[in-house]
Design a protein around this motif. Structure first.
Motif, PDB file in Angstrom:
ATOM      1  N   GLY A   1       9.166  27.472  51.937  1.00 16.35           N
ATOM      2  CA  GLY A   1      10.363  26.767  52.365  1.00 16.35           C
ATOM      3  C   GLY A   1      10.115  26.005  53.652  1.00 16.35           C
ATOM      4  N   PHE A   2      10.682  24.803  53.763  1.00 13.60           N
ATOM      5  CA  PHE A   2      10.522  23.973  54.949  1.00 13.60           C
ATOM      6  C   PHE A   2      11.903  23.531  55.440  1.00 13.60           C
ATOM      7  CE2 PHE A   2       6.738  23.564  52.362  1.00 13.60           C
ATOM      8  CZ  PHE A   2       5.698  23.671  53.280  1.00 13.60           C
ATOM      9  N   GLY A   3      12.033  23.348  56.723  1.00 10.84           N
ATOM     10  CA  GLY A   3      13.299  22.907  57.305  1.00 10.84           C
ATOM     11  C   GLY A   3      13.458  23.471  58.697  1.00 10.84           C
ATOM     12  N   TRP A   4      14.534  23.033  59.377  1.00 14.33           N
ATOM     13  CA  TRP A   4      14.776  23.558  60.721  1.00 14.33           C
ATOM     14  C   TRP A   4      15.101  25.046  60.656  1.00 14.33           C
ATOM     15  CZ3 TRP A   4      12.768  20.813  64.215  1.00 14.33           C
ATOM     16  CH2 TRP A   4      12.792  19.416  64.166  1.00 14.33           C
TER      17      TRP A   4
ATOM     18  N   ASN B   1      12.101  30.365  64.984  1.00 14.05           N
ATOM     19  CA  ASN B   1      12.133  28.935  65.273  1.00 14.05           C
ATOM     20  C   ASN B   1      11.204  28.126  64.371  1.00 14.05           C
ATOM     21  OD1 ASN B   1      13.896  29.284  67.508  1.00 14.05           O
ATOM     22  ND2 ASN B   1      12.168  29.957  68.750  1.00 14.05           N
ATOM     23  N   GLU B   2      10.620  28.793  63.357  1.00 19.97           N
ATOM     24  CA  GLU B   2       9.650  28.085  62.523  1.00 19.97           C
ATOM     25  C   GLU B   2      10.329  27.081  61.601  1.00 19.97           C
ATOM     26  OE1 GLU B   2      10.712  31.778  60.060  1.00 19.97           O
ATOM     27  OE2 GLU B   2      10.329  31.323  62.175  1.00 19.97           O
ATOM     28  N   ILE B   3       9.557  26.043  61.203  1.00 21.39           N
ATOM     29  CA  ILE B   3      10.064  25.074  60.228  1.00 21.39           C
ATOM     30  C   ILE B   3       9.399  25.297  58.861  1.00 21.39           C
ATOM     31  CG2 ILE B   3      10.626  23.331  61.956  1.00 21.39           C
ATOM     32  CD1 ILE B   3       8.032  21.890  61.244  1.00 21.39           C
ATOM     33  N   TRP B   4       8.474  26.257  58.796  1.00 23.95           N
ATOM     34  CA  TRP B   4       7.819  26.630  57.544  1.00 23.95           C
ATOM     35  C   TRP B   4       7.836  28.152  57.455  1.00 23.95           C
ATOM     36  CZ3 TRP B   4       2.002  27.723  57.213  1.00 23.95           C
ATOM     37  CH2 TRP B   4       1.642  28.093  55.906  1.00 23.95           C
TER      38      TRP B   4
END
Length: 362
Positions: free
Chosen positions: A17-20, A96-99
């Protein structure tokens, strides 16, 4: 977590999954009713060693934590929603990860697997027994009304003046410390605001107990006033320190602020101008306010719970569960020695505090 579940988790074909705030969602169906669903979902959380944080009729939520270098932190929030036999499972990253490296999909698929395993362990008769058990628990059918309740505390009138005086002193002390830190160049944005918020919240916690004042709306306005005064006095103390330590000719405070705006805010040798400085002041207030507010709500709710004995809270809550009105509950409390209206009000506040803490934990 059981070894069989650990092995299944390793075998899951994860989806990245990717995103803020990376998240993953999946749904499946069940023949369970909503009442039994919540109970089995709770048992699933226990089996997976996830922390239950919230539950109601058709929703149940948990958080999963990991331990790194002896420090535990929540990594994912898992929410389960039930609607007419359809169960939606969602996992959302808390870092805080984006991935997410597929972690959210693993949590969702692991929950579904564990839920179905537990569901299969119940036949029709055991499900009926479970439903009866849930009804008894929800209706407080096993509660025994005590003959006597703990005695009420001595009446202590709420005194907002103590908070006003204490709030002013807090602002002065914090402003002076901030000014010293700023002048010597040790101000770290966000870290300092976080420290100020904690200091204000801790001081107010102490003042709330002394004053016995728990009206949250007024406390919010007080908090806003303390923060504004702290950062205004911070600028004034900086002005005084710079003037005195450098033997500069005294100029007006407003002239000092004007010069600061003309100088602007310098970040890593880049001058962001007066706009950057004003934005930094706004962020100071916003960061400090929201961190301190969360702590303030928690502190008020905790104090409201501490000042009323547990057996009295249970007694009043039991009567509310049995659909009695506030007036009828007051009458029941009076018959057990809680005759003073302020004591009764504090019981009701304690019951509301349970809901507040539940929402904060969520």
């Amino acid at each position: 977590m059981e070894e069989s579940l650990k092995n299944y988790e390793k075998s899951i074909d994860k989806k990245h999954g990717f995103g803020w705030t990376p998240k993953y969602e999946e749904e499946f169906r069940t023949n369970l009713n909503e009442k039994v669903f919540v109970s089995i979902a709770e048992k699933t959380f226990e089996k997976l060693n996830w922390d239950l944080v919230y539950k109601e009729d058709k929703v149940i939520e948990a958080k999963r934590k990991e331990s790194n270098f002896g420090v535990e932190k929540w990594t994912e929030a898992i929410s389960i929603n039930f609607s007419h036999g359809k169960i939606i499972v969602k996992s959302e990253s808390l870092g805080n990860e984006i991935w997410d490296n597929g972690k959210n999909s693993k949590r969702v698929k692991l929950f579904i697997h564990a839920f179905k395993e537990i569901e299969k362990s119940f036949d029709r008769e055991s499900l009926e027994r479970l439903e009866v058990e849930i009804d008894r628990k929800n209706n407080w059918d096993d509660y025994l009304i005590p003959e006597n309740l703990s005695r009420p505390n001595e009446i202590k009138k709420a005194n907002f003046t103590i908070l006003l005086i204490g709030g002013f002193l807090i602002s002065v002390v914090l402003a002076f410390i901030l000014a010293q830190i700023s002048v010597i160049g040790m101000y770290v944005i966000v870290l300092v605001e976080y420290g100020v918020a904690l200091a204000i919240a801790f001081s107010l916690k102490w003042l709330i107990e002394i004053s016995n004042f728990t009206e949250l709306n007024k406390l919010r306005y007080l908090l806003i006033g303390i923060i504004i005064l702290t950062y205004l006095l911070n600028q004034y103390f900086q002005y005084e320190i710079i003037i005195r330590e450098n033997n500069y000719d005294r100029i007006g405070f407003l002239e000092f602020i004007k010069l600061r705006l003309e100088e602007g805010l310098i970040i890593k040798k880049t001058n962001t101008g007066w706009i950057g400085l004003v934005i930094s002041w706004i962020l100071q207030f916003v960061i400090t306010y929201y961190i301190a507010l969360l702590r303030l709500i928690s502190n008020v709710a905790s104090y409201q719970l501490r000042r009323v004995p547990v057996d009295v809270i249970d007694f009043a809550f039991y009567h509310f569960v049995k659909n009695k009105t506030e007036g009828e509950v007051r009458k029941e409390l009076s018959q057990k020695g809680w005759t003073v209206r302020q004591n009764q009000d504090e019981v009701f506040e304690a019951i509301n505090a349970l809901s507040e803490l539940k929402q904060l934990n969520r």
